[in-house]
Design a protein around this motif. Sequence first.
Motif, PDB file in Angstrom:
ATOM      1  N   PRO A  79       0.828  -1.210   0.000  1.00 25.45           N
ATOM      2  CA  PRO A  79       0.000   0.000   0.000  1.00 25.45           C
ATOM      3  C   PRO A  79       0.869   1.271   0.000  1.00 25.45           C
ATOM      4  N   GLY A  80       0.454   2.238  -0.819  1.00 27.92           N
ATOM      5  CA  GLY A  80       1.142   3.540  -0.820  1.00 27.92           C
ATOM      6  C   GLY A  80       2.417   3.601  -1.645  1.00 27.92           C
ATOM      7  N   VAL A  81       2.911   2.458  -2.093  1.00 26.90           N
ATOM      8  CA  VAL A  81       4.154   2.453  -2.878  1.00 26.90           C
ATOM      9  C   VAL A  81       3.843   2.939  -4.301  1.00 26.90           C
ATOM     10  N   THR A  82       4.741   3.744  -4.862  1.00 25.64           N
ATOM     11  CA  THR A  82       4.568   4.220  -6.239  1.00 25.64           C
ATOM     12  C   THR A  82       4.796   3.057  -7.211  1.00 25.64           C
ATOM     13  N   ILE A  83       3.913   2.940  -8.212  1.00 23.48           N
ATOM     14  CA  ILE A  83       4.053   1.873  -9.212  1.00 23.48           C
ATOM     15  C   ILE A  83       4.197   2.506 -10.590  1.00 23.48           C
ATOM     16  N   ASN A  84       5.253   2.141 -11.288  1.00 21.91           N
ATOM     17  CA  ASN A  84       5.393   2.531 -12.693  1.00 21.91           C
ATOM     18  C   ASN A  84       4.921   1.359 -13.528  1.00 21.91           C
ATOM     19  N   ASN A  85       3.857   1.570 -14.297  1.00 29.31           N
ATOM     20  CA  ASN A  85       3.304   0.486 -15.113  1.00 29.31           C
ATOM     21  C   ASN A  85       3.478   0.828 -16.595  1.00 29.31           C
ATOM     22  N   ASP A  86       4.429   0.166 -17.252  1.00 29.02           N
ATOM     23  CA  ASP A  86       4.658   0.380 -18.681  1.00 29.02           C
ATOM     24  C   ASP A  86       3.935  -0.697 -19.475  1.00 29.02           C
ATOM     25  N   GLU A 109      -4.163   6.504  -8.035  1.00 34.03           N
ATOM     26  CA  GLU A 109      -3.363   7.725  -7.835  1.00 34.03           C
ATOM     27  C   GLU A 109      -1.855   7.456  -7.794  1.00 34.03           C
ATOM     28  N   ASN A 110      -1.468   6.332  -7.184  1.00 35.33           N
ATOM     29  CA  ASN A 110      -0.020   6.077  -7.029  1.00 35.33           C
ATOM     30  C   ASN A 110       0.573   5.285  -8.199  1.00 35.33           C
ATOM     31  N   ILE A 111      -0.216   5.140  -9.296  1.00 36.37           N
ATOM     32  CA  ILE A 111       0.286   4.379 -10.447  1.00 36.37           C
ATOM     33  C   ILE A 111       0.524   5.312 -11.635  1.00 36.37           C
TER      34      ILE A 111
END
Length: 292
Positions: A79-86, A109-111
């Motif tokens: 939870p709360g961790v930033t995710i970069n989704n390519d 929001e964090n993705i």
Amino acid sequence: MASPMRSLLTDPARYLQSFRLFLEKSTEHQSMREFMEKQLLTLIASIGNGKSTINILSVGGGAGEIDLLILSKVQARYPGVTINNDVVEPSADQIFKYKERVAETSNLENIKFTWHEETAYEYESRMNAEKKSKKWDLIHMIQMLYYVKDIPATIRYFHSLLEAQAKLLIILVSGTSGWETLWKKYGSSFPLNDLCTYISSADLRRMLDSAGLKYQFYELPSHMDITSCFTEGNKDGELLLDFLTETREFSKTAPPELKRQVMEELKKPECSEKRDGKVLFNNNLGVIVIEP
């Protein structure tokens, strides 16, 4: 005389139409969802340990239905961790649908989403040309290996991009499915050219074994209602036949004998079962999770 049969992939609009009908008539996404609900949390349990950002690469992400489910599981675990989704996806139409889906979904929001309108091979070539080799915490390839020319090389490349705790998740048709029977028997009669390769989880496991890669394997039961295929002139039936044979307008362009044999084959227990007056094609899936 040249056969009038053409690969379904030469008509992208009809391909998408038949693919969407396949999703509607099959339990494909339902089976994947059940797998994600039951197994995914365990599989991704350590991919983000100690990280403030998790990097996920979706190869052949389609319209994003399964991608967003995977992302929700990663969010639940971290939870709360930033995710970069390519997302690597060659169809502009599918990317458009994916973006629409993201716009309609809350809690993202964090993705950070980045879309690349290209094939897996084009992505690899671009990264090599730019001398980049970004590492990923999770890479997934769902139902896309059929459209890759050199499968072992593609697996090798994406496997080389895994972080130490990462996973490479691949889903494709199972070696126990009706696809295996149909394609092994008639694949050489279909106009696949080099647009599509037939591969099942059984083939992939052989490749991974010979490459010495460690993996876990799961079999997912799934079926597709192909009853309409047996009603002459039924529009849905014709589209599903196109999808099964990867042939554009198969019922109109296939030689009569080939059509007769394929229709017979589809009714056999190796391909389908009859239940409640319906013909249900065995659409079992294989999930392979490869370790770094």
